[in-house]
Design a protein around this motif. Structure first.
Motif, short mmCIF file in Angstrom:
data_model
loop_
_atom_site.label_atom_id
_atom_site.label_comp_id
_atom_site.label_asym_id
_atom_site.label_seq_id
_atom_site.Cartn_x
_atom_site.Cartn_y
_atom_site.Cartn_z
N SER A 191 0.39 2.41 -4.22
CA SER A 191 -0.06 0.99 -4.05
C SER A 191 0.06 0.07 -5.33
CB SER A 191 -1.48 1.07 -3.56
OG SER A 191 -1.86 1.83 -2.26
N ASP B 225 1.03 -0.61 -10.59
CA ASP B 225 -0.49 -0.52 -10.33
C ASP B 225 -1.15 -1.12 -11.56
OD1 ASP B 225 -3.07 -0.33 -9.49
OD2 ASP B 225 -2.88 1.83 -9.20
N GLN C 223 3.72 2.36 2.60
CA GLN C 223 4.16 1.20 3.47
C GLN C 223 5.56 1.07 3.48
OE1 GLN C 223 2.31 -2.50 2.53
NE2 GLN C 223 4.01 -3.89 3.32
N LYS D 47 0.81 -1.07 0.18
CA LYS D 47 -0.03 -0.16 -0.09
C LYS D 47 0.93 1.15 -0.05
CE LYS D 47 -4.18 -2.20 2.40
NZ LYS D 47 -5.02 -1.74 3.44
N LYS D 48 0.29 2.23 -0.45
CA LYS D 48 1.16 3.51 -0.53
C LYS D 48 1.52 3.92 0.79
CE LYS D 48 0.72 8.43 -2.08
NZ LYS D 48 -0.31 9.44 -2.74
#
Length: 415
Positions: free
Chosen positions: A185, A210, A95, A92-93
């Motif tokens: 993400s 993505d 992370q 995820k963005k």
């Protein structure tokens, strides 16, 4: 007895009329038990309305916009302390992908904390000198110098703050550890570092994509260019995959030729993406440039035998007959001859009557005429009336046909 004989002759005459001169195509029905039906993976459905004639054929690739893929790199060199992801993992963005360590990080954090402390002192001094200046206790020159020192330190702190933010370094303590985070993400496709390696400035350490924003780039030749417009529907299959049909819509037509070819790129969004889609897949596509639609079936639904074309239709009335009807009342169900044939042949091979009970599925073979074929679908015209909501065999027709041939060869006559 005479009535039965008359009815039998009448049924025989009807079969002759339906089959024409060719008696070998007179077989009407195939029966499968539940186990055979399940094992054969037969799929039932109905006609699809497809545009098979007013279309433009085009080849192309699945493509990912640049804003949906990212290379993760660093702005300052450091040693890789930990790696938290592996290739193929979804992140995820924001992370944390890895952590890096360097004395330079601690020096930058220390400079920030020192500047922050200095600014607090200079702010107090600035406020004090401002009051004294307004009351004409101190000269304007002293106040101006204090104001200048305060503004310089404020600008320095703002610059250090931005640097720490870009580097994702702590602003509360000098830890010398930097967290490398995901900018979007998606799936990690490349990991170019290992523990203890030196992370160089500008060198990609991770790559993330993505795939939810994939689109299709199709190459349309000059002769078809005037037919293609934004908003038109497209259908395509993945050439090297399972030929599942995917639909899309044209959202942009390029205004220049691609490289040295006389073809133009047509960009289309994907309306029903699947998990198997990745960037760079080769596709065969149809662009619907007209509105004429015809009734079509998957090409596998049509079988060819004796120089003719057929489909199979499920007879709903026979989906769950009781066991005694299978054995004892075959002449009363309207399909006696075919059913007798099935019973007659299966007692010898010992396969179909092992189960004392269970569903049976009766399929009727219907002659059809095919027309235009595109992308695994073919235009079909039925040569005999069937129910409007009849369940047509879309997949598994050749399996049913093989049972028909087995039945023909196993016992000779169908009656």
């Amino acid at each position: 007895m005479e009535g039965d004989a008359h009815n039998h002759e009448h049924e025989q005459e009807e079969k002759r009329q339906e089959s024409g001169e060719k008696k070998t195509s007179a077989i009407k029905e195939v029966e499968l038990n539940e186990a055979q039906f399940t094992a054969s993976s037969i799929e039932l459905g109905t006609f699809s309305l497809k545009n098979l004639s007013e279309v433009v054929n085009a080849n192309g690739y699945t493509k990912l916009p640049p804003q949906n893929q990212a290379d993760v790199s660093v702005h300052m060199t450091g040693i890789v302390k930990s790696i938290n992801v592996i290739e193929g993992q979804f992140v995820k963005k924001g992370q944390v992908l890895a952590t890096l360590e360097s004395p330079e990080f601690a020096q930058l954090q220390e400079a920030y904390l020192t500047s922050k402390s200095n600014l607090e002192f200079l702010k107090l001094e600035y406020d004090r000198q401002k009051i004294l200046s307004e009351e004409n206790v101190n000269s304007k020159k002293v106040f101006q110098r204090t104001k200048s020192d305060y503004d310089i330190e404020k600008a320095r702190l703002a610059s250090l703050d931005r640097q720490l933010s870009v580097l994702n370094l702590s602003k509360s303590s000098a830890t010398s550890v930097m967290s490398l985070t995901a900018p979007l993400s998606g799936y990690v496709t490349q990991v170019n570092v290992k523990l203890g390696s030196n992370a160089e400035v500008g060198k990609p350490l991770f790559t993330i994509v993505d795939n939810s924003k994939l689109h299709v780039d199709l190459l349309v030749y000059e002769k078809d260019l005037q037919k293609v417009k934004e908003g038109q529907n497209i259908r395509f299959v993945l050439t090297n995959q399972d030929n599942t049909e995917i639909i899309g819509k044209v959202f942009n037509v390029s205004k220049s030729f691609e490289n040295d070819t006389k073809s133009v790129a047509v960009h289309a969004e994907i309306l029903n993406p699947t998990k198997s889609l990745i960037s760079g897949m080769y596709v065969n596509a149809l662009i619907d440039v007209g509105t004429s639609q015809v009734e079509a079936l998957p090409a596998d639904a049509v079988i060819r035998a004796d120089g003719r074309e057929y489909i199979f239709v499920l007879e709903e009335g026979h989906e769950e007959p009781p066991h005694d009807k299978q054995e004892g009342h075959s002449h009363d169900d309207g399909h006696g001859h075919d059913h007798d044939a099935q019973v007659g042949h299966t007692h010898d091979d010992g396969h179909e009557h092992k189960e004392p009970e269970g569903k049976t599925y009766h399929f009727q073979r219907i002659e059809v005429k095919t027309g235009t074929s595109q992308l695994g679908y073919v235009q079909v015209t039925i040569l005999k009336d069937i129910e409007k909501d009849a369940k047509i065999v879309l997949k598994g027709a050749y399996y049913i046909q093989s049972h028909l041939l087995k039945s023909e060869g196993g016992g000779g006559h169908q009656h």
